[in-house]
Design an enzyme around this catalytic site. Structure first.
Site, PDB file in Angstrom:
ATOM      1  N   ASP A 103       0.846  -1.198   0.000  1.00 31.43           N
ATOM      2  CA  ASP A 103       0.000   0.000   0.000  1.00 31.43           C
ATOM      3  C   ASP A 103       0.879   1.245   0.000  1.00 31.43           C
ATOM      4  OD1 ASP A 103      -2.136  -1.715   0.223  1.00 31.43           O
ATOM      5  OD2 ASP A 103      -2.258  -1.522   2.407  1.00 31.43           O
TER       6      ASP A 103
HETATM    7  N1  URA Z   1      -1.135  -5.963   3.940  1.00 27.06           N
HETATM    8  C1  URA Z   1      -1.674  -4.727   3.904  1.00 27.06           C
HETATM    9  O1  URA Z   1      -2.728  -4.498   4.459  1.00 27.06           O
HETATM   10  N2  URA Z   1      -1.011  -3.756   3.239  1.00 27.06           N
HETATM   11  C2  URA Z   1       0.191  -3.952   2.624  1.00 27.06           C
HETATM   12  O2  URA Z   1       0.762  -3.020   2.060  1.00 27.06           O
HETATM   13  C3  URA Z   1       0.735  -5.238   2.679  1.00 27.06           C
HETATM   14  C4  URA Z   1       0.059  -6.237   3.343  1.00 27.06           C
END
Ligand code: URA
Length: 236
Positions: A103
């Site tokens: 993310d």
């Molecule tokens: N899980 C998440 O919620 N976000 C990420 O970036 C990676 C794993």
């Protein structure tokens, strides 16, 4: 390999552009200026320079980035900068792709490569390559929440149970956990499913490869041992 082809493979643009670079005297091979368009180069241990900048020939590239916050793992980012802007044009030109996505607000280990086989091997759902995350939570973490994560949770619109292994409480608001799948927002959704909320998220390890010592935004080329390590720990 023909010099212009070698340059093209390393991301220096079209064949025509690479020919132009050679003709213009921009290219040195093992320290010697080369302007012969017909020159063939031995790729083994090949050092070359373009306008005085040094390069090593790499058939494929494998990169570890310590991803900073505020970057999207997409070539067409929606709201933030693209992680690909942290890399030189030559790497983008040769088709650098992220191995899975983090993310925009997640930090830590992101692998990038132009090796399609490596990418698909690591991201294939059946491989279950383990990934270790350090999670900071909004609310204090309870014993029940740790147990629930290890037992596994259901996530809306996803099939099956999502289990965390090696769940370790680091302090009241921080835990380390390993996941073996990679569905969208998985860690955030798992924490929400047990009644907490992620404040910040950091990926520390993929397979058996720990995030190398890098400042946020810094990256390195991985050596063959590190490339192997990243692929270990899941199903073969
Ligand atoms: N899980 C998440 O919620 N976000 C990420 O970036 C990676 C794993």
């Amino acid at each position: 390999m023909l010099l212009e082809k070698m340059l093209q493979s390393q991301g220096f643009g079209s064949r025509k552009h690479c020919q132009q670079l050679i003709k213009n005297g921009a290219i040195c091979i093992q320290g010697e200026l080369q302007t012969d368009l017909k020159l063939r180069v031995n790729l083994e241990n090949l050092h070359f320079s373009v306008f005085g900048e040094d390069y090593i020939y790499r058939e494929k590239v494998y990169i570890a980035l310590n991803k900073p916050q505020g970057f999207e793992c997409s070539h067409q980012p929606q709201h933030h900068q693209s992680v690909f802007h942290l890399f030189p044009d030559t790497l983008r030109e040769r088709g650098l792709a992220a191995v899975g996505r983090l993310d925009q607000d997640t930090t830590g280990l992101l692998l990038l490569t132009d090796d399609g086989q490596f990418l698909h091997g690591l991201t294939h759902p059946k491989r279950h390559v383990p990934k270790v995350y350090h999670v900071t939570t909004v609310d204090p973490i309870s014993e029940q929440q740790l147990i629930a994560l290890e037992k596994g949770v259901e996530l809306h619109h996803e099939k099956g149970i999502f289990v965390a292994t090696e769940v370790q409480l680091l302090n009241e608001h921080q835990l380390s956990m390993t996941i073996h799948q990679g569905v969208y927002h998985q860690v955030k959704r798992m924490l929400a499913a047990v009644g907490n909320k992620v404040e910040s998220l950091h990926r520390q390890r993929i397979g058996l490869l720990d995030l190398p010592e890098l400042e946020q935004g810094e990256w390195i080329y991985l050596d063959p041992q590190q490339v192997m390590a990243a692929q270990q720990g899941g199903n073969s």
